[in-house]
Design a protein around this motif. Structure first.
Motif, PDB file in Angstrom:
ATOM      1  N   GLU A 239       1.138  -1.216  -0.073  1.00 31.97           N
ATOM      2  CA  GLU A 239       0.139  -0.007  -0.006  1.00 31.97           C
ATOM      3  C   GLU A 239       0.954   1.227  -0.109  1.00 31.97           C
ATOM      4  OE1 GLU A 239      -2.443  -0.590   3.266  1.00 31.97           O
ATOM      5  OE2 GLU A 239      -3.725  -1.931   2.406  1.00 31.97           O
ATOM      6  N   LEU A 240       1.999   1.307   0.771  1.00 30.69           N
ATOM      7  CA  LEU A 240       2.878   2.284   0.804  1.00 30.69           C
ATOM      8  C   LEU A 240       3.602   2.499  -0.636  1.00 30.69           C
ATOM      9  CD1 LEU A 240       4.529   1.758   4.115  1.00 30.69           C
ATOM     10  CD2 LEU A 240       3.098   3.616   3.546  1.00 30.69           C
ATOM     11  N   ILE A 241       4.029   1.153  -1.127  1.00 31.44           N
ATOM     12  CA  ILE A 241       4.631   1.422  -2.322  1.00 31.44           C
ATOM     13  C   ILE A 241       3.995   1.942  -3.748  1.00 31.44           C
ATOM     14  CG2 ILE A 241       5.777  -0.028  -4.179  1.00 31.44           C
ATOM     15  CD1 ILE A 241       6.966  -1.482  -1.907  1.00 31.44           C
ATOM     16  N   LEU A 242       2.683   1.568  -3.495  1.00 33.07           N
ATOM     17  CA  LEU A 242       1.783   1.924  -4.699  1.00 33.07           C
ATOM     18  C   LEU A 242       1.025   3.215  -4.245  1.00 33.07           C
ATOM     19  CD1 LEU A 242       0.483  -1.570  -5.317  1.00 33.07           C
ATOM     20  CD2 LEU A 242       2.094  -0.360  -6.541  1.00 33.07           C
ATOM     21  N   ASP A 243       1.076   3.836  -3.183  1.00 30.75           N
ATOM     22  CA  ASP A 243       0.280   4.903  -2.983  1.00 30.75           C
ATOM     23  C   ASP A 243       0.704   6.136  -3.659  1.00 30.75           C
ATOM     24  OD1 ASP A 243      -0.865   7.209  -1.774  1.00 30.75           O
ATOM     25  OD2 ASP A 243       0.547   7.442  -0.012  1.00 30.75           O
ATOM     26  N   SER A 244      -0.050   6.877  -4.542  1.00 28.90           N
ATOM     27  CA  SER A 244       0.384   7.755  -5.473  1.00 28.90           C
ATOM     28  C   SER A 244       0.250   9.121  -5.144  1.00 28.90           C
ATOM     29  CB  SER A 244      -1.008   7.739  -6.890  1.00 28.90           C
ATOM     30  OG  SER A 244      -2.104   8.078  -6.191  1.00 28.90           O
ATOM     31  N   GLY A 245       0.138   9.085  -3.608  1.00 26.65           N
ATOM     32  CA  GLY A 245       0.301  10.437  -3.134  1.00 26.65           C
ATOM     33  C   GLY A 245       1.633  10.737  -2.109  1.00 26.65           C
ATOM     34  N   GLY A 246       2.074   9.638  -1.590  1.00 28.55           N
ATOM     35  CA  GLY A 246       3.036   9.524  -0.805  1.00 28.55           C
ATOM     36  C   GLY A 246       4.266   8.830  -1.114  1.00 28.55           C
ATOM     37  N   LEU A 247       4.609   7.834  -0.336  1.00 23.92           N
ATOM     38  CA  LEU A 247       6.038   7.049  -0.789  1.00 23.92           C
ATOM     39  C   LEU A 247       5.910   6.593  -2.257  1.00 23.92           C
ATOM     40  CD1 LEU A 247       8.664   6.555   0.530  1.00 23.92           C
ATOM     41  CD2 LEU A 247       7.540   4.536   1.324  1.00 23.92           C
ATOM     42  N   GLY A 248       4.992   6.119  -2.767  1.00 25.06           N
ATOM     43  CA  GLY A 248       4.846   5.386  -4.119  1.00 25.06           C
ATOM     44  C   GLY A 248       5.155   6.554  -4.923  1.00 25.06           C
ATOM     45  N   LYS A 249       4.545   7.849  -4.756  1.00 26.88           N
ATOM     46  CA  LYS A 249       4.958   8.724  -5.732  1.00 26.88           C
ATOM     47  C   LYS A 249       6.454   9.166  -5.543  1.00 26.88           C
ATOM     48  CE  LYS A 249       3.726  13.620  -6.715  1.00 26.88           C
ATOM     49  NZ  LYS A 249       2.939  14.932  -6.110  1.00 26.88           N
ATOM     50  N   GLU A 250       6.940   9.175  -4.400  1.00 28.41           N
ATOM     51  CA  GLU A 250       8.402   9.412  -4.442  1.00 28.41           C
ATOM     52  C   GLU A 250       9.336   8.396  -5.136  1.00 28.41           C
ATOM     53  OE1 GLU A 250      11.732   9.795  -0.616  1.00 28.41           O
ATOM     54  OE2 GLU A 250       9.565   9.987  -0.203  1.00 28.41           O
ATOM     55  N   ILE A 251       8.897   7.125  -4.857  1.00 26.65           N
ATOM     56  CA  ILE A 251       9.547   6.109  -5.428  1.00 26.65           C
ATOM     57  C   ILE A 251       9.562   6.339  -7.141  1.00 26.65           C
ATOM     58  CG2 ILE A 251       9.666   3.678  -6.027  1.00 26.65           C
ATOM     59  CD1 ILE A 251       8.680   3.080  -3.157  1.00 26.65           C
ATOM     60  N   SER A 252       8.241   6.548  -7.664  1.00 27.05           N
ATOM     61  CA  SER A 252       8.265   6.838  -8.934  1.00 27.05           C
ATOM     62  C   SER A 252       9.068   7.773  -9.414  1.00 27.05           C
ATOM     63  CB  SER A 252       6.758   6.887  -9.417  1.00 27.05           C
ATOM     64  OG  SER A 252       5.910   5.743  -9.172  1.00 27.05           O
ATOM     65  N   GLU A 253       8.926   9.028  -8.868  1.00 26.24           N
ATOM     66  CA  GLU A 253       9.689  10.031  -9.225  1.00 26.24           C
ATOM     67  C   GLU A 253      11.185   9.892  -9.249  1.00 26.24           C
ATOM     68  OE1 GLU A 253       8.193  13.402  -6.624  1.00 26.24           O
ATOM     69  OE2 GLU A 253       6.287  13.568  -8.124  1.00 26.24           O
ATOM     70  N   THR A 254      11.844   9.215  -8.326  1.00 31.48           N
ATOM     71  CA  THR A 254      13.165   9.005  -8.055  1.00 31.48           C
ATOM     72  C   THR A 254      13.540   7.878  -9.261  1.00 31.48           C
ATOM     73  OG1 THR A 254      12.822   9.134  -5.761  1.00 31.48           O
ATOM     74  CG2 THR A 254      14.952   7.826  -6.470  1.00 31.48           C
ATOM     75  N   VAL A 255      12.831   6.943  -9.403  1.00 32.58           N
ATOM     76  CA  VAL A 255      13.181   5.977 -10.545  1.00 32.58           C
ATOM     77  C   VAL A 255      13.114   6.740 -12.039  1.00 32.58           C
ATOM     78  CG1 VAL A 255      12.364   3.980 -11.959  1.00 32.58           C
ATOM     79  CG2 VAL A 255      12.264   3.837  -9.338  1.00 32.58           C
ATOM     80  N   GLU A 256      12.171   7.669 -12.118  1.00 32.54           N
ATOM     81  CA  GLU A 256      12.200   8.269 -13.440  1.00 32.54           C
ATOM     82  C   GLU A 256      13.364   9.398 -13.568  1.00 32.54           C
ATOM     83  OE1 GLU A 256       9.157  11.308 -15.703  1.00 32.54           O
ATOM     84  OE2 GLU A 256       8.665  10.542 -13.708  1.00 32.54           O
ATOM     85  N   ARG A 257      13.740   9.919 -12.251  1.00 33.21           N
ATOM     86  CA  ARG A 257      14.675  10.913 -12.183  1.00 33.21           C
ATOM     87  C   ARG A 257      16.175  10.176 -12.768  1.00 33.21           C
ATOM     88  NH1 ARG A 257      13.838  12.760  -7.744  1.00 33.21           N
ATOM     89  NH2 ARG A 257      15.232  11.749  -6.486  1.00 33.21           N
TER      90      ARG A 257
END
Length: 167
Positions: free
Chosen positions: A88-106
């Protein structure tokens, strides 16, 4: 790396591991799990309702015997609950999940020499659309709960496919 080479997921992962990002994300996940009162309360309730602790003669067992028996009884259900919370944390589009996605993209953009953002729409522009999808999904989930059919577990691949489709 030149822009002609193909950047693989392994390349991105290696970069994230080497620069300490994976460790930092792991620590954030652990801290959020520790702060998860619902997870704590569920685990406490499971222990209180434990067959091991509520069996006659349990008070005569050593702490080690009780611990080993409790671990055998509760380890899998507790870890399943914790795993669900982590996803749930990893897939959360507004919290940690968003941070993970943005980090991977960066990192991907840095390795491939591309400009940010890769995706034309920011998450803020898609929020109303996502909220509608989430409400729709909640309604579908309620229907599934109310039906007498046995729930099916979804694979990680299926969850990602559904998430990609909704975005």
């Amino acid at each position: 790396m030149g822009s002609s080479s193909v950047i693989t997921p392994e390349d991105v992962l290696e970069s994230l591991m080497n620069d300490g990002t994976i460790d930092a994300l792991r620590l954030k996940i652990i801290n959020q799990l520790k702060a998860n009162e619902e997870l704590k309360n569920t685990t406490i309730k499971m222990a209180e309702q434990s067959k091991v602790l509520n069996t006659a003669g349990a008070e005569k067992q050593t702490k080690r015997e009780l611990f080993d028996a409790l671990r055998q009884e509760l380890e899998i259900p507790v870890l399943e609950r914790a795993s669900k919370s982590v996803w749930e944390l990893i897939l959360d589009s507004g919290g940690l999940g968003k941070e993970i996605s943005e980090t991977v993209e960066r990192v991907f953009c840095k390795l491939s020499g591309r400009e940010l953002p890769l995706f034309p729409y920011s998450n803020d522009e898609r929020e109303p659309e996502r909220e509608v999808e989430e409400e729709k999904r909640k309604g579908e989930d309620k229907e599934k709960v109310n039906s007498n059919s046995k729930p099916k577990k979804r694979s990680f691949r299926d969850m990602n496919a559904e998430r990609s489709a909704s975005e």
